[in-house]
Write a protein that holds these residues in place. Structure first.
Motif, PDB file in Angstrom:
ATOM      1  N   ASN A 179       0.540 -13.914  -7.245  1.00  0.00           N
ATOM      2  CA  ASN A 179      -0.478 -14.462  -6.601  1.00  0.00           C
ATOM      3  C   ASN A 179      -1.111 -15.549  -7.404  1.00  0.00           C
ATOM      4  O   ASN A 179      -1.618 -15.356  -8.390  1.00  0.00           O
ATOM      5  N   LEU A 180      -0.796 -16.992  -7.106  1.00  0.00           N
ATOM      6  CA  LEU A 180      -1.363 -17.979  -7.677  1.00  0.00           C
ATOM      7  C   LEU A 180      -3.026 -18.019  -7.058  1.00  0.00           C
ATOM      8  O   LEU A 180      -3.085 -18.493  -5.983  1.00  0.00           O
ATOM      9  N   THR A 181      -3.939 -18.048  -8.118  1.00  0.00           N
ATOM     10  CA  THR A 181      -5.449 -18.425  -7.421  1.00  0.00           C
ATOM     11  C   THR A 181      -6.028 -19.887  -7.991  1.00  0.00           C
ATOM     12  O   THR A 181      -6.975 -20.383  -7.313  1.00  0.00           O
ATOM     13  N   LYS A 182      -5.595 -20.303  -8.988  1.00  0.00           N
ATOM     14  CA  LYS A 182      -5.811 -21.699  -9.664  1.00  0.00           C
ATOM     15  C   LYS A 182      -4.762 -22.078 -10.351  1.00  0.00           C
ATOM     16  O   LYS A 182      -4.121 -21.487 -10.951  1.00  0.00           O
ATOM     17  N   ASP A 183      -4.968 -23.583 -10.635  1.00  0.00           N
ATOM     18  CA  ASP A 183      -3.679 -24.084 -11.027  1.00  0.00           C
ATOM     19  C   ASP A 183      -4.036 -24.017 -12.734  1.00  0.00           C
ATOM     20  O   ASP A 183      -4.102 -25.327 -13.526  1.00  0.00           O
ATOM     21  N   GLU A 184      -4.214 -23.058 -13.279  1.00  0.00           N
ATOM     22  CA  GLU A 184      -4.312 -23.057 -15.054  1.00  0.00           C
ATOM     23  C   GLU A 184      -3.959 -21.640 -15.372  1.00  0.00           C
ATOM     24  O   GLU A 184      -3.765 -20.607 -14.501  1.00  0.00           O
ATOM     25  N   ALA A 185      -3.695 -21.340 -16.749  1.00  0.00           N
ATOM     26  CA  ALA A 185      -3.379 -20.219 -17.101  1.00  0.00           C
ATOM     27  C   ALA A 185      -4.418 -18.977 -16.671  1.00  0.00           C
ATOM     28  O   ALA A 185      -5.482 -19.337 -16.583  1.00  0.00           O
ATOM     29  N   ARG A 186      -3.864 -17.937 -16.779  1.00  0.00           N
ATOM     30  CA  ARG A 186      -4.320 -16.607 -16.664  1.00  0.00           C
ATOM     31  C   ARG A 186      -5.763 -16.604 -17.382  1.00  0.00           C
ATOM     32  O   ARG A 186      -5.623 -16.693 -18.651  1.00  0.00           O
ATOM     33  N   VAL A 187      -7.035 -16.242 -16.668  1.00  0.00           N
ATOM     34  CA  VAL A 187      -8.104 -15.800 -17.495  1.00  0.00           C
ATOM     35  C   VAL A 187      -7.846 -14.499 -18.535  1.00  0.00           C
ATOM     36  O   VAL A 187      -7.390 -13.534 -18.002  1.00  0.00           O
ATOM     37  N   GLN A 188      -8.218 -14.517 -19.790  1.00  0.00           N
ATOM     38  CA  GLN A 188      -7.845 -13.639 -20.452  1.00  0.00           C
ATOM     39  C   GLN A 188      -8.635 -12.294 -20.272  1.00  0.00           C
ATOM     40  O   GLN A 188      -9.802 -12.274 -19.516  1.00  0.00           O
ATOM     41  N   GLY A 189      -7.998 -11.190 -20.297  1.00  0.00           N
ATOM     42  CA  GLY A 189      -8.480  -9.995 -19.770  1.00  0.00           C
ATOM     43  C   GLY A 189      -8.233  -9.682 -18.459  1.00  0.00           C
ATOM     44  O   GLY A 189      -8.192  -8.488 -18.012  1.00  0.00           O
ATOM     45  N   THR A 190      -7.660 -10.491 -17.532  1.00  0.00           N
ATOM     46  CA  THR A 190      -7.501 -10.258 -16.127  1.00  0.00           C
ATOM     47  C   THR A 190      -5.730  -9.684 -15.867  1.00  0.00           C
ATOM     48  O   THR A 190      -5.285  -9.952 -17.084  1.00  0.00           O
ATOM     49  N   SER A 191      -5.493  -9.622 -14.877  1.00  0.00           N
ATOM     50  CA  SER A 191      -4.283  -8.942 -14.667  1.00  0.00           C
ATOM     51  C   SER A 191      -3.245  -9.627 -13.715  1.00  0.00           C
ATOM     52  O   SER A 191      -2.647  -9.171 -12.768  1.00  0.00           O
ATOM     53  N   THR A 192      -3.692 -10.957 -13.536  1.00  0.00           N
ATOM     54  CA  THR A 192      -3.040 -11.819 -12.527  1.00  0.00           C
ATOM     55  C   THR A 192      -2.478 -12.995 -12.989  1.00  0.00           C
ATOM     56  O   THR A 192      -3.178 -13.787 -13.854  1.00  0.00           O
ATOM     57  N   PHE A 193      -1.009 -13.196 -13.176  1.00  0.00           N
ATOM     58  CA  PHE A 193      -0.618 -14.417 -13.744  1.00  0.00           C
ATOM     59  C   PHE A 193      -1.150 -15.750 -13.027  1.00  0.00           C
ATOM     60  O   PHE A 193      -1.192 -15.660 -11.546  1.00  0.00           O
ATOM     61  N   LEU A 194      -1.117 -16.832 -13.546  1.00  0.00           N
ATOM     62  CA  LEU A 194      -1.418 -18.031 -13.173  1.00  0.00           C
ATOM     63  C   LEU A 194      -0.712 -19.033 -13.483  1.00  0.00           C
ATOM     64  O   LEU A 194       0.130 -18.910 -14.654  1.00  0.00           O
ATOM     65  N   ALA A 195      -0.359 -20.041 -12.925  1.00  0.00           N
ATOM     66  CA  ALA A 195       0.503 -21.364 -13.380  1.00  0.00           C
ATOM     67  C   ALA A 195       0.034 -21.837 -14.859  1.00  0.00           C
ATOM     68  O   ALA A 195      -1.179 -21.776 -15.016  1.00  0.00           O
ATOM     69  N   GLY A 196       1.071 -21.806 -15.423  1.00  0.00           N
ATOM     70  CA  GLY A 196       0.965 -22.179 -17.023  1.00  0.00           C
ATOM     71  C   GLY A 196       1.018 -21.163 -17.951  1.00  0.00           C
ATOM     72  O   GLY A 196       1.133 -21.283 -19.122  1.00  0.00           O
ATOM     73  N   ASP A 197       1.180 -19.752 -17.274  1.00  0.00           N
ATOM     74  CA  ASP A 197       1.542 -18.724 -18.177  1.00  0.00           C
ATOM     75  C   ASP A 197       2.739 -18.705 -18.441  1.00  0.00           C
ATOM     76  O   ASP A 197       3.757 -19.195 -17.913  1.00  0.00           O
ATOM     77  N   THR A 198       2.948 -18.104 -19.843  1.00  0.00           N
ATOM     78  CA  THR A 198       4.497 -17.970 -20.381  1.00  0.00           C
ATOM     79  C   THR A 198       4.824 -16.507 -20.968  1.00  0.00           C
ATOM     80  O   THR A 198       3.959 -15.732 -20.938  1.00  0.00           O
ATOM     81  N   PHE A 199       6.121 -16.334 -20.981  1.00  0.00           N
ATOM     82  CA  PHE A 199       6.630 -15.089 -21.464  1.00  0.00           C
ATOM     83  C   PHE A 199       7.879 -15.558 -22.244  1.00  0.00           C
ATOM     84  O   PHE A 199       8.385 -16.516 -21.888  1.00  0.00           O
ATOM     85  N   ALA A 200       8.085 -14.987 -23.458  1.00  0.00           N
ATOM     86  CA  ALA A 200       9.627 -14.981 -24.053  1.00  0.00           C
ATOM     87  C   ALA A 200      10.391 -13.944 -23.557  1.00  0.00           C
ATOM     88  O   ALA A 200       9.657 -12.821 -23.663  1.00  0.00           O
ATOM     89  N   VAL A 201      11.645 -14.212 -23.173  1.00  0.00           N
ATOM     90  CA  VAL A 201      12.299 -13.104 -22.631  1.00  0.00           C
ATOM     91  C   VAL A 201      13.587 -13.118 -23.682  1.00  0.00           C
ATOM     92  O   VAL A 201      14.160 -13.994 -24.317  1.00  0.00           O
TER      93      VAL A 201
END
Length: 350
Positions: free
Chosen positions: A41-63
């Motif tokens: 669920n995208l709530t705003k166009d920036e990375a996830r607020v630290q401590g929260t549990s919802t990914f946002l645009a700009g978040d990354t992971f290494a696979v």
């Protein structure tokens, strides 16, 4: 899990040009390996607020991951950065694309978020073992996620790989309350900190994923101090504390750690430090300071600190600590010790 503790204080089609026409093409029988996550669920166009549990645009992971062909493991992903984008439902993209091998027996995937934590670490793409680089917890900018081990069988090859991430840090809030005994007196907090907190260290993930969940161990290398300004949201210290409670530290991301105790002759005991004033109805100001072990918070909001105490901050848990400040007015009573009677004395004048 959110835990409360109390103290009483006194995470393509390939375009091919031919002649004057453009065609969309992909290798026959193969589709792109794509990723999804536990929440999109995208709530705003920036990375996830630290401590929260919802990914946002700009978040990354290494696979990381491999496929099994003829009983042989072939690594397909190793330190590949996947980035979230879009508006509405997130799209997780990476380059260059990998495509499903329909002849493979299975695929297995691992992931770490944010990607910089994964790429800085030593990660075994076949076992999911992780040995991180040194990490410093500033309180508001470190929220580390490690995904469950994900095995994909042929029936699911052409669908997104759903990665479920787990918080491996701890999240902490501190609040202060005025005890009802203080009545109309005004309680104000003048300073607050927690000290000797494990704040620099490394984590490791073993290859023993329990029910596919990562098994994480933290090792500290330095201690630090956090104040009311250290959390995700800087807190202004309350000048009139209520009986329902006021914030002291808001959403502090910390390294999981066991609490040391002076009773065990441990050095560098994690401590709470607070200074406050109590102003009475006649505007008289009384000043107090107190320091006590973080380990002494207990599990029941009552008039003692004698219940089950907190022993540690564990990975993936959100703790709330309440400090209740009580004070009793120094009052006097008065009495006079009566005269002590003694025997009479006599003198005879002749």
């Amino acid at each position: 899990m959110r835990m409360k503790k109390l103290m009483i204080l006194a995470a393509a089609a390939i375009a091919v040009a031919a002649c004057s026409k453009t065609y969309d093409a992909k290798p026959e029988g193969k589709s792109e390996i794509g990723f999804g996550t536990w929440t999109e669920n995208l709530t705003k166009d920036e990375a996830r607020v630290q401590g929260t549990s919802t990914f946002l645009a700009g978040d990354t992971f290494a696979v990381y991951g491999y496929k099994v062909n003829n009983s042989t493991n072939d690594v397909v992903f190793d330190d590949v950065v996947v980035t979230a984008s879009g508006s509405g439902t997130l799209t997780w993209g990476y380059s260059p694309k990998r495509f499903w091998d329909q002849s493979a027996t299975s695929y297995t995937f691992y992931a770490v978020s944010p990607s910089a934590i994964g790429t800085a670490a030593t990660v075994d793409a076949e076992t999911g073992e992780v040995a991180s680089a040194s990490i410093t917890f500033a309180g508001s900018d470190n929220d580390i996620l490690v995904a469950d081990k994900k095995e994909v069988l042929p029936a699911a090859y052409n669908t997104k790989v759903p990665l479920v991430f787990n918080h491996i840090a701890s999240l902490v809030d501190f609040k202060v309350k005025k005890h009802t005994n203080l009545g109309d007196a005004v309680l104000a907090i003048t300073s607050f900190s927690i000290s000797n907190i494990d704040s620099v260290g490394t984590f490791s993930v073993s290859d023993a994923y329990t029910n596919d969940h990562p098994v994480v161990t933290w090792t500290e290398s330095a201690y630090g101090t956090y104040t009311n300004a250290s959390g995700v949201t800087s807190v202004t210290l309350p000048t009139a504390v209520t009986t329902s409670g006021n914030d002291l530290i808001d959403s502090l991301v910390v390294m999981p750690q066991a609490f040391r105790s002076a009773a065990n002759s441990d050095s560098n005991v994690q401590a709470v430090n607070i200074a406050y004033t109590i102003t009475d109805e006649d505007s008289n100001v009384n000043t107090f300071t107190s320091s006590f072990e973080l380990k002494l918070f207990d599990s029941v909001d009552d008039d003692d600190n004698a219940d089950t105490i907190v022993e540690s901050w564990e990975a993936g848990k959100h703790y709330t600590f309440y400090i209740t400040i009580n004070a009793n007015v120094i009052e006097f009573s008065a009495s006079i010790t009566d005269w002590t009677a003694v025997n009479g004395y006599n003198y005879l004048v002749q």
